[in-house]
Motif scaffolding. Structure first.
Motif, PDB file in Angstrom:
ATOM      1  N   UNK A  14     -30.239 -15.543  13.122  1.00 30.21           N
ATOM      2  CA  UNK A  14     -30.973 -15.373  11.865  1.00 30.21           C
ATOM      3  C   UNK A  14     -31.158 -13.885  11.595  1.00 30.21           C
ATOM      4  N   UNK A  15     -30.593 -13.423  10.484  1.00 29.98           N
ATOM      5  CA  UNK A  15     -30.733 -12.024  10.096  1.00 29.98           C
ATOM      6  C   UNK A  15     -31.804 -11.935   9.018  1.00 29.98           C
ATOM      7  N   UNK A  16     -32.968 -11.422   9.381  1.00 31.86           N
ATOM      8  CA  UNK A  16     -34.073 -11.274   8.443  1.00 31.86           C
ATOM      9  C   UNK A  16     -34.225  -9.805   8.058  1.00 31.86           C
ATOM     10  N   UNK A  17     -34.664  -9.572   6.846  1.00 37.09           N
ATOM     11  CA  UNK A  17     -34.840  -8.209   6.349  1.00 37.09           C
ATOM     12  C   UNK A  17     -35.099  -8.232   4.851  1.00 37.09           C
ATOM     13  N   UNK A  18     -35.392  -7.084   4.297  1.00 37.73           N
ATOM     14  CA  UNK A  18     -35.710  -6.967   2.877  1.00 37.73           C
ATOM     15  C   UNK A  18     -34.488  -7.231   2.004  1.00 37.73           C
ATOM     16  N   UNK A  19     -34.707  -7.500   0.714  1.00 33.85           N
ATOM     17  CA  UNK A  19     -33.566  -7.584  -0.207  1.00 33.85           C
ATOM     18  C   UNK A  19     -32.763  -6.283  -0.185  1.00 33.85           C
ATOM     19  N   UNK A  20     -31.451  -6.397  -0.147  1.00 32.18           N
ATOM     20  CA  UNK A  20     -30.523  -5.257  -0.108  1.00 32.18           C
ATOM     21  C   UNK A  20     -30.558  -4.498   1.212  1.00 32.18           C
ATOM     22  N   UNK A  21     -31.073  -5.138   2.267  1.00 37.16           N
ATOM     23  CA  UNK A  21     -31.097  -4.466   3.574  1.00 37.16           C
ATOM     24  C   UNK A  21     -29.738  -4.493   4.253  1.00 37.16           C
ATOM     25  N   UNK A  22     -28.850  -5.391   3.803  1.00 34.62           N
ATOM     26  CA  UNK A  22     -27.526  -5.485   4.401  1.00 34.62           C
ATOM     27  C   UNK A  22     -27.292  -6.763   5.194  1.00 34.62           C
ATOM     28  N   UNK A  23     -28.202  -7.714   5.092  1.00 33.30           N
ATOM     29  CA  UNK A  23     -28.113  -8.947   5.880  1.00 33.30           C
ATOM     30  C   UNK A  23     -26.803  -9.699   5.630  1.00 33.30           C
ATOM     31  N   UNK A  24     -26.506  -9.956   4.357  1.00 34.03           N
ATOM     32  CA  UNK A  24     -25.312 -10.745   4.021  1.00 34.03           C
ATOM     33  C   UNK A  24     -24.032 -10.006   4.375  1.00 34.03           C
ATOM     34  N   UNK A  25     -24.024  -8.697   4.149  1.00 36.96           N
ATOM     35  CA  UNK A  25     -22.849  -7.894   4.493  1.00 36.96           C
ATOM     36  C   UNK A  25     -22.564  -7.978   5.986  1.00 36.96           C
ATOM     37  N   UNK A  26     -23.605  -7.847   6.797  1.00 34.71           N
ATOM     38  CA  UNK A  26     -23.426  -7.905   8.249  1.00 34.71           C
ATOM     39  C   UNK A  26     -23.020  -9.307   8.695  1.00 34.71           C
ATOM     40  N   UNK A  27     -23.629 -10.337   8.093  1.00 34.90           N
ATOM     41  CA  UNK A  27     -23.289 -11.710   8.484  1.00 34.90           C
ATOM     42  C   UNK A  27     -21.828 -12.008   8.184  1.00 34.90           C
ATOM     43  N   UNK A  29     -31.942  -3.851  14.162  1.00 41.93           N
ATOM     44  CA  UNK A  29     -30.792  -3.031  13.775  1.00 41.93           C
ATOM     45  C   UNK A  29     -31.207  -2.056  12.666  1.00 41.93           C
ATOM     46  N   UNK A  30     -31.233  -0.748  12.946  1.00 41.45           N
ATOM     47  CA  UNK A  30     -31.541   0.244  11.911  1.00 41.45           C
ATOM     48  C   UNK A  30     -30.305   0.497  11.054  1.00 41.45           C
ATOM     49  N   UNK A  31     -30.005  -0.454  10.175  1.00 45.49           N
ATOM     50  CA  UNK A  31     -28.707  -0.455   9.490  1.00 45.49           C
ATOM     51  C   UNK A  31     -28.501   0.770   8.606  1.00 45.49           C
ATOM     52  N   UNK A  32     -29.594   1.421   8.194  1.00 46.33           N
ATOM     53  CA  UNK A  32     -29.426   2.598   7.337  1.00 46.33           C
ATOM     54  C   UNK A  32     -28.819   3.778   8.088  1.00 46.33           C
ATOM     55  N   UNK A  33     -28.855   3.719   9.418  1.00 46.61           N
ATOM     56  CA  UNK A  33     -28.308   4.806  10.235  1.00 46.61           C
ATOM     57  C   UNK A  33     -26.944   4.458  10.831  1.00 46.61           C
ATOM     58  N   UNK A  34     -26.459   3.253  10.584  1.00 46.08           N
ATOM     59  CA  UNK A  34     -25.221   2.783  11.208  1.00 46.08           C
ATOM     60  C   UNK A  34     -24.224   2.336  10.154  1.00 46.08           C
ATOM     61  N   UNK A  35     -22.954   2.419  10.491  1.00 45.68           N
ATOM     62  CA  UNK A  35     -21.947   1.804   9.634  1.00 45.68           C
ATOM     63  C   UNK A  35     -22.006   0.292   9.825  1.00 45.68           C
ATOM     64  N   UNK A  36     -21.352  -0.438   8.928  1.00 52.01           N
ATOM     65  CA  UNK A  36     -21.294  -1.889   9.078  1.00 52.01           C
ATOM     66  C   UNK A  36     -20.645  -2.246  10.411  1.00 52.01           C
ATOM     67  N   UNK A  37     -19.558  -1.565  10.746  1.00 51.70           N
ATOM     68  CA  UNK A  37     -18.862  -1.851  12.005  1.00 51.70           C
ATOM     69  C   UNK A  37     -19.764  -1.598  13.209  1.00 51.70           C
ATOM     70  N   UNK A  38     -20.550  -0.533  13.171  1.00 52.53           N
ATOM     71  CA  UNK A  38     -21.449  -0.221  14.285  1.00 52.53           C
ATOM     72  C   UNK A  38     -22.559  -1.270  14.401  1.00 52.53           C
ATOM     73  N   UNK A  39     -23.092  -1.699  13.262  1.00 50.92           N
ATOM     74  CA  UNK A  39     -24.136  -2.728  13.280  1.00 50.92           C
ATOM     75  C   UNK A  39     -23.587  -4.039  13.825  1.00 50.92           C
ATOM     76  N   UNK A  40     -22.407  -4.421  13.362  1.00 47.83           N
ATOM     77  CA  UNK A  40     -21.783  -5.655  13.841  1.00 47.83           C
ATOM     78  C   UNK A  40     -21.510  -5.557  15.337  1.00 47.83           C
ATOM     79  N   UNK A  41     -21.050  -4.400  15.793  1.00 48.09           N
ATOM     80  CA  UNK A  41     -20.769  -4.220  17.224  1.00 48.09           C
ATOM     81  C   UNK A  41     -22.047  -4.386  18.048  1.00 48.09           C
ATOM     82  N   UNK A  42     -23.174  -3.887  17.536  1.00 47.88           N
ATOM     83  CA  UNK A  42     -24.440  -4.014  18.258  1.00 47.88           C
ATOM     84  C   UNK A  42     -24.866  -5.476  18.362  1.00 47.88           C
ATOM     85  N   UNK A  43     -24.713  -6.215  17.266  1.00 47.39           N
ATOM     86  CA  UNK A  43     -25.076  -7.631  17.286  1.00 47.39           C
ATOM     87  C   UNK A  43     -24.141  -8.404  18.212  1.00 47.39           C
ATOM     88  N   UNK A  44     -22.856  -8.124  18.104  1.00 44.96           N
ATOM     89  CA  UNK A  44     -21.869  -8.818  18.948  1.00 44.96           C
ATOM     90  C   UNK A  44     -22.153  -8.533  20.419  1.00 44.96           C
TER      91      UNK A  44
END
Length: 210
Positions: free
Chosen positions: A40-53, A186-201
């Motif tokens: 479950x990816x929770x966060x504010x609107x436009x935080x990047x949840x759907x992009x990361x999922x 995940x501090x997504x504002x400091x990471x690329x999408x690939x870096x965020x996904x790698x952290x979750x994976x």
């Protein structure tokens, strides 16, 4: 062997599978399948949840995993039609999504859920549902601050709220109760999408879920 009566239908007999059709390990047992889970990816609107999922789903499918993304907007269209955005309706929406996610995960599908779920008690109800069936549940807080989200404003919600066209925007004029102890933040504002996904994976890998 008895011969069926003339004109009759021969009895149907099951044909045992050939050895080639059965995959087993050295001990003769079927190899274990990786555990499924709800992520479950929770966060504010436009935080990047759907992009990361979506990005995580692509990586997992490339690895041969069965994955479904339960997008909040799609669930509202097909499962929560008629619900509003008051606290009670939001909680009902979250619990419905949680029910579907747990059902999928319990049956071997990795369910990725990019849904705000703004209230702690709603998220806790979903966690309890998973615990009751011993289904793994992973809460990811996509911790992009509201200042960054309002600039991204993917759906134009922050602009509409500022113009007085809508109210009850999570994190602005409606509460967002941040997870106190998510499995991963995940501090997504400091990471690329690939870096965020790698952290979750990596987290899922550590738990034996991928």
């Amino acid at each position: 062997m008895a011969t069926p009566p003339t004109g009759g239908t021969p009895p149907i007999r099951a044909t045992p599978p050939t050895r080639a059709a059965i995959t087993t390990d050295a001990a003769g047992a079927a190899p274990p399948r990786p555990a499924a889970a709800t992520v479950w990816l929770t966060g504010l609107p436009s935080s990047g949840k759907s992009t990361l999922a979506r990005a995580l789903a692509g990586r997992l499918r490339a690895e041969g995993r069965r994955v479904e993304v339960l997008d909040g907007d799609e669930i509202r269209t097909f499962l929560s039609a008629g619900l509003g955005f008051g606290r009670r309706d939001r909680d009902t929406h979250v619990r419905r999504v949680g029910f579907v996610a747990e059902l999928l995960a319990r049956n071997g599908v990795l369910a990725l859920v990019p849904v705000i779920a703004p209230y702690a008690d709603g998220r806790e109800a979903v966690r309890r549902r998973h615990a009751a069936s011993a289904t793994p549940y992973v809460e990811i807080h996509v911790a992009t601050p509201v200042e960054v989200c309002s600039v991204r404003d993917v759906k134009g919600l922050y602009a509409q709220q500022a113009a007085g066209e809508i109210s009850g925007l999570t994190g602005v004029d409606d509460p967002y109760e941040e997870p106190a102890a998510p499995e991963l933040r995940v501090p997504a504002q400091h990471l690329t999408v690939a870096e965020s996904v790698a952290a979750i994976h990596a987290h899922l890998d550590e738990r034996g879920l991928v």
